[in-house]
Structure formats: C-alpha cells, structure tokens
Design an enzyme around this catalytic site. Structure first.
Site, PDB file in Angstrom:
ATOM      1  N   GLY B  22       0.792  -1.224   0.000  1.00  0.00           N
ATOM      2  CA  GLY B  22       0.000   0.000   0.000  1.00  0.00           C
ATOM      3  C   GLY B  22       0.819   1.266   0.000  1.00  0.00           C
ATOM      4  O   GLY B  22       0.260   2.365   0.052  1.00  0.00           O
ATOM      5  N   ASP B  24       2.747   4.407  -1.373  1.00  0.00           N
ATOM      6  CA  ASP B  24       2.778   5.205  -2.590  1.00  0.00           C
ATOM      7  C   ASP B  24       3.402   6.546  -2.295  1.00  0.00           C
ATOM      8  O   ASP B  24       3.855   6.792  -1.173  1.00  0.00           O
ATOM      9  CB  ASP B  24       1.374   5.320  -3.207  1.00  0.00           C
ATOM     10  CG  ASP B  24       0.380   6.043  -2.300  1.00  0.00           C
ATOM     11  OD1 ASP B  24       0.712   7.147  -1.818  1.00  0.00           O
ATOM     12  OD2 ASP B  24      -0.718   5.512  -2.086  1.00  0.00           O
ATOM     13  N   LYS B 216      -0.683  -2.031 -12.777  1.00  0.00           N
ATOM     14  CA  LYS B 216      -0.499  -0.611 -12.404  1.00  0.00           C
ATOM     15  C   LYS B 216       0.668  -0.444 -11.448  1.00  0.00           C
ATOM     16  O   LYS B 216       0.818  -1.207 -10.499  1.00  0.00           O
ATOM     17  CB  LYS B 216      -1.780  -0.074 -11.770  1.00  0.00           C
ATOM     18  CG  LYS B 216      -1.768   1.434 -11.581  1.00  0.00           C
ATOM     19  CD  LYS B 216      -3.147   1.950 -11.195  1.00  0.00           C
ATOM     20  CE  LYS B 216      -3.403   1.772  -9.709  1.00  0.00           C
ATOM     21  NZ  LYS B 216      -4.785   2.171  -9.343  1.00  0.00           N
ATOM     22  N   LYS B 218       2.851   2.416  -8.950  1.00  0.00           N
ATOM     23  CA  LYS B 218       2.904   3.708  -8.283  1.00  0.00           C
ATOM     24  C   LYS B 218       4.104   4.490  -8.799  1.00  0.00           C
ATOM     25  O   LYS B 218       5.188   3.921  -8.993  1.00  0.00           O
ATOM     26  CB  LYS B 218       3.025   3.510  -6.770  1.00  0.00           C
ATOM     27  CG  LYS B 218       1.866   2.737  -6.174  1.00  0.00           C
ATOM     28  CD  LYS B 218       0.575   3.530  -6.240  1.00  0.00           C
ATOM     29  CE  LYS B 218      -0.580   2.753  -5.614  1.00  0.00           C
ATOM     30  NZ  LYS B 218      -1.827   3.548  -5.606  1.00  0.00           N
ATOM     31  N   ASP B 245       0.161   5.526 -11.310  1.00  0.00           N
ATOM     32  CA  ASP B 245      -0.647   6.178 -10.271  1.00  0.00           C
ATOM     33  C   ASP B 245       0.249   7.067  -9.419  1.00  0.00           C
ATOM     34  O   ASP B 245       1.185   6.578  -8.787  1.00  0.00           O
ATOM     35  CB  ASP B 245      -1.303   5.093  -9.409  1.00  0.00           C
ATOM     36  CG  ASP B 245      -2.249   5.649  -8.362  1.00  0.00           C
ATOM     37  OD1 ASP B 245      -2.330   6.884  -8.219  1.00  0.00           O
ATOM     38  OD2 ASP B 245      -2.900   4.842  -7.681  1.00  0.00           O
ATOM     39  N   ASN B 247      -0.935   9.342  -7.039  1.00  0.00           N
ATOM     40  CA  ASN B 247      -1.503   9.633  -5.714  1.00  0.00           C
ATOM     41  C   ASN B 247      -1.396  11.095  -5.305  1.00  0.00           C
ATOM     42  O   ASN B 247      -1.048  11.407  -4.161  1.00  0.00           O
ATOM     43  CB  ASN B 247      -0.878   8.719  -4.658  1.00  0.00           C
ATOM     44  CG  ASN B 247      -1.302   7.270  -4.859  1.00  0.00           C
ATOM     45  OD1 ASN B 247      -0.678   6.549  -5.625  1.00  0.00           O
ATOM     46  ND2 ASN B 247      -2.377   6.859  -4.223  1.00  0.00           N
ATOM     47  N   GLU B 271      -2.931   8.165 -13.101  1.00  0.00           N
ATOM     48  CA  GLU B 271      -4.007   8.246 -12.115  1.00  0.00           C
ATOM     49  C   GLU B 271      -3.632   9.264 -11.042  1.00  0.00           C
ATOM     50  O   GLU B 271      -2.485   9.330 -10.612  1.00  0.00           O
ATOM     51  CB  GLU B 271      -4.188   6.851 -11.505  1.00  0.00           C
ATOM     52  CG  GLU B 271      -5.227   6.757 -10.418  1.00  0.00           C
ATOM     53  CD  GLU B 271      -5.477   5.297 -10.022  1.00  0.00           C
ATOM     54  OE1 GLU B 271      -5.308   4.405 -10.872  1.00  0.00           O
ATOM     55  OE2 GLU B 271      -5.831   5.070  -8.857  1.00  0.00           O
ATOM     56  N   GLU B 298     -10.678   8.257  -6.769  1.00  0.00           N
ATOM     57  CA  GLU B 298     -10.712   7.570  -5.478  1.00  0.00           C
ATOM     58  C   GLU B 298     -10.813   8.556  -4.317  1.00  0.00           C
ATOM     59  O   GLU B 298     -11.251   8.191  -3.235  1.00  0.00           O
ATOM     60  CB  GLU B 298      -9.501   6.643  -5.299  1.00  0.00           C
ATOM     61  CG  GLU B 298      -8.211   7.339  -4.957  1.00  0.00           C
ATOM     62  CD  GLU B 298      -7.073   6.341  -4.709  1.00  0.00           C
ATOM     63  OE1 GLU B 298      -6.688   5.656  -5.668  1.00  0.00           O
ATOM     64  OE2 GLU B 298      -6.586   6.262  -3.581  1.00  0.00           O
ATOM     65  N   ASP B 321     -15.086   5.478  -5.811  1.00  0.00           N
ATOM     66  CA  ASP B 321     -14.668   4.767  -4.593  1.00  0.00           C
ATOM     67  C   ASP B 321     -15.921   4.388  -3.805  1.00  0.00           C
ATOM     68  O   ASP B 321     -16.744   5.247  -3.486  1.00  0.00           O
ATOM     69  CB  ASP B 321     -13.747   5.639  -3.753  1.00  0.00           C
ATOM     70  CG  ASP B 321     -13.218   4.878  -2.552  1.00  0.00           C
ATOM     71  OD1 ASP B 321     -12.039   4.519  -2.556  1.00  0.00           O
ATOM     72  OD2 ASP B 321     -13.998   4.646  -1.594  1.00  0.00           O
ATOM     73  N   HIS B 348     -11.922   2.291  -8.112  1.00  0.00           N
ATOM     74  CA  HIS B 348     -10.804   2.139  -7.189  1.00  0.00           C
ATOM     75  C   HIS B 348     -11.064   0.923  -6.309  1.00  0.00           C
ATOM     76  O   HIS B 348     -12.162   0.740  -5.808  1.00  0.00           O
ATOM     77  CB  HIS B 348     -10.696   3.395  -6.321  1.00  0.00           C
ATOM     78  CG  HIS B 348      -9.705   3.273  -5.202  1.00  0.00           C
ATOM     79  ND1 HIS B 348     -10.030   3.543  -3.888  1.00  0.00           N
ATOM     80  CD2 HIS B 348      -8.408   2.911  -5.205  1.00  0.00           C
ATOM     81  CE1 HIS B 348      -8.959   3.361  -3.129  1.00  0.00           C
ATOM     82  NE2 HIS B 348      -7.963   2.983  -3.894  1.00  0.00           N
ATOM     83  N   ALA B 349     -10.031   0.099  -6.106  1.00  0.00           N
ATOM     84  CA  ALA B 349     -10.187  -1.010  -5.167  1.00  0.00           C
ATOM     85  C   ALA B 349      -8.881  -1.222  -4.425  1.00  0.00           C
ATOM     86  O   ALA B 349      -7.996  -0.365  -4.432  1.00  0.00           O
ATOM     87  CB  ALA B 349     -10.670  -2.268  -5.876  1.00  0.00           C
ATOM     88  N   GLY B 350      -8.759  -2.373  -3.789  1.00  0.00           N
ATOM     89  CA  GLY B 350      -7.628  -2.594  -2.884  1.00  0.00           C
ATOM     90  C   GLY B 350      -8.085  -2.304  -1.472  1.00  0.00           C
ATOM     91  O   GLY B 350      -9.217  -2.604  -1.099  1.00  0.00           O
TER      92      GLY B 350
END
Lengths: 431, 431
Positions: B22, B24, B216, B218, B245, B247, B271, B298, B321, B348-350
């Site tokens: 997780g 980023d 994908k 980061k 992505d 962030n 993203e 998200e 989201d 968006h997921a995870g």
C-alpha cells in the site's frame, strides 16, 4: 525557554436554535458551536483558537483537534511561533489523517482550529493584534508561512512575493486609514429565515438607524415568502444595498429561475446558490443571473476550490471562511489569488467568533495584499460576541481596527464553563 | 416483525505498514483500516458495511458512524431495506452534521459505511448478492433510491429512468455473459512504491504467469526511480497494458512535465496526477499528456465532483470509490452520468474490502447502466481478502461473479477480534 505545556480542546455549544438565530433554508435549527482549542504554556500567554460548527458533530472536530494538536505538548513556544509554515506542513503531511480528506471536512476544520490557536499564540507572544503581526512580516516571511501546493499553475511563491512587495512601502498609510475610518461591513442580523415579517421589518429599520448601508437576507425556502420578505426589506432600506443568501438549497437550473424572479429587488449578490463544490455550476449561474452577482466560499473547503472558482469566472465575491480553511497559511494565498483575478474578498462571518477572526484577515487583505476597499464588505452578525474577551467593535456599519494582542479568539472562561457540552451548566442543569 | 436491535461500529486496523503493502508517493506507511459497521437484527441476517481508512483517524469515522447509525436501532428491517432512498435522505438531511462537510470528509465516509451496511442487510434479507438485488429492481425503483440533488443540470431522474429502461430487457444476457467470462480486471499488487526492484520484477513476472493483462505501478516520488521501475515493468509485461498512479503528489505544471517524461513507456493512464479537488487542473493535464489518459476519483468526494470531472472533459477513466461516496444511492447516479458522457468507470479497489464491494458495482454498471465492458478494468490488489467471509474470486485476471447473498462486506469475527484497535490481540499483545 517557554514551552507549550497542555492542549485542551473543548466542545462549546450555544443554544441558538431556541431563538432561530442563524436559521436559513438549509440549516433550520443550528446550535452555534465551536471546537475550542487552548494551547497552554508556562509563559505569560496561551494560544486560543476555534473552528465553528452548528451542533451535532462538534465532538468529532474536538477529537480530531486533540489528535492534531497532541504533538505540540512540550514544544518550545518560540520555535513553534517563528515557523508557523513548518507547523502547517507538519499537520498537513500526516498521510493517515490526510486520507480522511484530503484537506476537507472534519480533519481540515480541526486543523483550522489548531492553527488558529497557534497564530493567536504567536500574536499574543509578540504583543500584537494578528493583523499587525502579519503586517510587520516581510513579503518573503509571509510567503514562507503560506501553502502554494496545487496553486502554482495560477500563482507561484515568487509571484506572490512580487505582489506583496509592491504594496509593502504603503502598508502604514492603509493602517492609518483603517484606524480612522474602520473597515466597511454589512449586517445579516435582520434576515434570518425563522424571523417573522414584523421582526424582519423592525430589524431592518433598526439597521438603517444604526448606519448600516448593506443588509443581507436569507432566501430559498419558499419563493412567495422570499418575494414578500424582500419587498419588506426593500421598503425599509430604500436605496441601500441588499444581498441574498440561499445556503446551497438549489440545483443549477432552479437557482437561475429563482434568482431571476428576485432580481427586480436589485440585490447585489446571491450567495451560495447551489452546492459549494459546484465550480462549473456557479459559473453557469453567474452568466445567467447577471447583473446580480454570485458570491460563495463559506463552504469552499480549501484553496484548490477557490483557485477554480476564480479560474472559471464563477464568482463576483470571494467569501473565505476563517475556520474551514486552514488558517492564515491557507487563506493568504487565496487573498493573493483573488487580488490577481480582481475579485473582492468579502469574508463569511457570524457563527461563533467568526467576526472576531475575519476582521484581522480583511485588514491583511487591504493592508498587505489587495491595497483596496473597492467592493469589499465584511459580514457582521450581532450575536455571541459577549462570550469573547476582545469582541468586535462596530461603529456606524464599520468594523473598528482591533487593538489588543492576539487573534481575538479567546472566550471568557465563564462562557466556556457554562456552555461546555454536555457537562456545562447550561446543558446539564438547564441554566 | 424483524427489527434492527443493535448498532456496533468497530475500529479495525491491519498492520500493513510493516510490509509497505500500500505504499505510494503520498502514503508511505498506511495501516489499512476500516470503520466497520454491524447492524444487528433479531432476524436471520445482520448487515455489514465499512469505510476504508489508512490508520490514524479511523476512530473519527467510527464515532461519526455511531452517531449516524444510532437512530436505526428499533426500526423495522423491512421498512429500512425497502426504502433505502429514504434512509439516505434522512442521513444527508441532518443539517448539523452536514455543516462538517457538506457531503465530504469524515461524515461522508461514515455515512458510506452505514449505508453500505444497510444495502448489505437488504441484499442478505432478499437472499441475493447485491448486484442481483439491484438488477432485479425496476428502473423507477432504482432511481427512487438515488440522489440527483445538484445533478439535474446534467442528468434528471426522468432521463435516468429512460437510460435504464433501454437496457432493462437485455440485463439477463449480460449477467449470463459475466457468469461465463467474469469481469475484466487489473492488478496493482506488483507496483507499490516501497518494493525493491527485484520484488517489482518478480511480481510482474508472476502477474504475467497468472494471466493479468493490465498492471499498475505507483510513481511520483522520484523521476529517475520511476523511469527505472517502468523500464523493469515494461520488460516483464511485454505488450501488456501498464498504468501509472501518482496519488496526488504533483502540481499541474509538474504533472505535465513528469508524465510526458514517462510517456515513452506507453502507459494507458496516469491516475491522480494532482489534487483530487482540481477539476480544471485535471482537464488541463489531460489536454497536455494525451495520448496518456487521465484517471481519477478515489478521492473525489461526492457526485458533484464527478459531475464536473465529466462536464469539464477532465478524465478518460472514472474511478469511483465505494467507501468515500455514500453507497449505491450516490454511486449509481455517477455510473449514469459517466455512461451519458461515454467515460468508462474503472473503480478504485484494494484497501480493506474495496475489491469485495466494487465488484458488485461494476456488475451493475455493465448489466444495468452502460451495457458495455469497453475500456473497463476493475482494480485488484492481492491483500487482506482472507479477512472476509465472501472474498473475491479471481480467475486469469478477471473477477468471478459473486454468488452469495449480500454486499460481500462481512469480515470474519476472528479477524475483527484480532485487529480491533487498540484492544484487539494484535495491537494489545503484539500477536
């Protein structure tokens, strides 16, 4: 070295719903409240700050402010107050809290309360009103305290310094002007939606007698009521200026229809015609209701929203909120962007302590940032000032320049004890 | 009559920061967490819902969800589940809580958790997976559950019904198609910023072996690192699809420069290139980085932001989201707007449970709203599924259609007991 020794955050709620003070089309029965932050020190001065809320959920802001402020305990007062930009960045870079926004909602309101207290502490420690503390900073010092993240496509720090430097040599002239004339204001006190026609008429009459030149009315619950109420206000106000505030109740097409029905009463602006998030909606409304101006901002949650409101040509009046935005650090960049776009800043006030706070920001706008009073009027609402140790002073519809050290954010201990929720005397014993 | 007898809201935190899962450019060390809502009943089924958070501040969402859900105790299950639009409007019309948003931040995240639990309860009570519950609703029933406030300049309820009616007769064909083929997906598991080059290469290799066609990564912390990491990924992925992505780490001009430096690796999208609030900024970036697409959502906090992202031509991919938006009631209108503008929805997921939840929404998008899989890929991240009683099932890079009743939001009691913060076994005893 003086140290921050304690952080207290208190849930203070005033029972304003009993009298319908503050009633509008979206908020029929708010209890005007505050998450009130006290940064206690072992020096002569503590720091006081708050964010304004309207009842339920104030406890959420209190809990968030406690978490955000906790790391301040044990810090050197001088180190904190001499680098408020650093403190701001520290608070904003907590990525776990940031997830809950980012930079919006409860965590941002809480950050505002904590940073307002830190700026208050800085001003008290310097023995100056906040507006004077800022007016005594060099352009580079002020810009270093500000957050330009996500703004640089519209305004860079270098450009901001250049803007501030142009006005720096003449700051004292404008301060002298304000000391004599005060800052222009308008009153919202007569126009709450829950008031009867008789009360509205009486309060409009009184406003005229007190020297007010600008009066704002709440609208948006019922069109026929609005027509009748605006008629009453226009009768009493003559050719004085009238504004309208819909508190977000309309969709875009409805806003356009409704405002055009009320346009014959000659209002200066329609405030919050729709969702505060709807930049493009405001732009469309503005095109469709001119010459009625569009005002918004009290719920615009951060500087990125203001950037877009300005970029999109969505507003005629920029209404910053001193407790929703993250204090001076985030607000000064908005003042700078508004000045660049030529949009007057007319801050949101009322609530709990908002008048006390925003008067400093409007002075900073005039003295340091825009250099003009053209189109500016600062909101005034006549309630709850008695709870503050340095309440605003109004004279013939203008704010007098604040003189005491600090950000005017300190409440009387007696008020805090009485209205602390749920254990203060008012709430626990009904007195 | 079956009744809602209890509301439990639990602070559940998983120690993901230990492994940098997780990680980023904006969130270096999140502990993936949830405010987990259980609507207990005296019937056979309870309702389970959550909002996803990343550590500190989960307690704020828990406190807010408790306040929002408290009035549900004592209500008839059938009345609640047969009028979820009414429940949504009741929650959103609490003006005192609304002040803390509106419709954003902690109070909106909490509303999402509560409404997710209510939709789960409705689906369990009906003995259907959520996607099936919705697919069995008539267009008029579904629209009645949705919130079109502030959207009617772009989409009215009548127009929404018309859109849904066009696709209603062929819903079962698309369901049959999904039962065979599954829903297309991409994986983010290889690309966390905290992973070493070796781990990145190994995970990309594994992704290819497992049948993934879209991966994908980061980006955004360091340009040279990004160039090197994208090079590794491209080597391993061959001509498969790569996404990036950032962030939210960039300002607009920086985003344009950076993305154009990475464009030679042929990414499908960038993203979250900048602030999630910056609709106009995303529009400008999109123009400047084409043919690289722009994806965001998200952190887009409500339907009004999505309306504008679509109006402004700011996005190529719409990333709803499921825990930041206020459940099905707010998300279906966004699916409808995206379909109207021809922008594919790639949720968006995870996080915690997001894959479990959004699979239902993507099915609804295909079956009821857009009728197409063109350009759609649903995010998949391979962690924390073991804590759910009905975890997602992936086969060769596609989601299998969920089959059990509910919204797939229920966690194992053992997981909740272990990771409950701060008193669960993991946090109190380090096991």
């Amino acid at each position: 070295m003086p140290t921050i020794t304690t952080v207290d955050v208190v849930d203070v709620r005033f029972p304003t719903s009993a009298t319908l003070d503050g009633s509008d089309a979206m908020n029929p029965d708010g209890d005007y409240s505050a998450a009130y932050v006290i940064l206690g020190t072992d020096a002569d001065h503590s720091g006081y700050g708050l964010t304004f809320t309207i009842g339920r959920g104030t406890d959420l802001c209190v809990a968030a402010a406690r978490q955000i402020a906790a790391p301040l305990v044990g810090r050197d007062v001088g180190e904190v107050t001499s680098d408020l930009g650093g403190l701001y960045r520290e608070i904003m870079s907590d990525s776990q809290m940031r997830w809950l926004g980012p930079e919006k909602g409860v965590v941002h309101l809480a950050a505002a309360a904590v940073l307002n207290a830190a700026w208050d502490l800085a001003a008290r420690s310097a023995g100056k009103p906040l507006w004077r503390l800022i007016s005594d900073m060099t352009p580079a010092e002020l810009v270093a305290a500000c957050d330009f993240r996500y703004l640089t496509d519209v305004l860079t720090p270098d450009e901001a310094i250049e803007m501030l430097e142009k006005l720096a040599p003449t700051r004292e002239q404008r301060i002298a002007d304000l000391a004599v004339r005060g800052y222009p204001a308008y009153t919202t006190s007569p126009g709450w939606l829950g008031y009867s026609d008789d009360k509205l008429r009486r309060l409009c009459k009184e406003a005229v007698e007190e020297g007010w030149t600008h009066v704002k009315l709440k609208v948006g619950a019922n069109l026929e009521d609005d027509v009748r109420r605006l008629g009453i206000a226009r009768e009493e106000l003559g050719d004085r200026t009238l504004m309208m505030d819909a508190n977000q109740v309309w969709d875009v097409p409805q806003a356009i229809d409704w405002v055009n029905r009320l346009a014959p009463f000659g209002p200066l602006w329609i405030e919050e015609p729709t969702s505060p998030d709807d930049v493009l909606g405001h732009a469309r409304i503005r095109q469709a209701v001119a010459p009625v101006g569009v005002a918004t901002g009290e719920h615009a949650h951060n500087r990125v929203m203001f950037k877009q409101l300005l970029q999109a040509g969505a507003i005629d009046f920029c209404q910053i909120d001193s407790c929703r935005l993250a204090s001076v650090n985030e607000i000064v960049p908005i003042l700078l962007m508004a000045a660049k776009f030529g949009v007057p800043v007319c801050p949101h006030a009322g609530g709990v302590g908002l008048c006390e706070i925003v008067q400093h920001l409007s002075v900073v706008d005039y003295v340091c940032v825009s250099g003009t009073l053209d189109g500016r009027v600062l909101e005034y609402v006549d309630h709850l000032h008695e709870h503050f140790t340095d309440p605003v002073r109004i004279d013939a519809g203008r704010y007098r320049l604040p003189e005491l050290p600090g950000y005017s954010t300190r409440m009387h201990s007696e008020s805090v004890d009485t209205y602390r929720y749920p254990d203060g005397r008012h709430w626990s014993q009904g007195v």
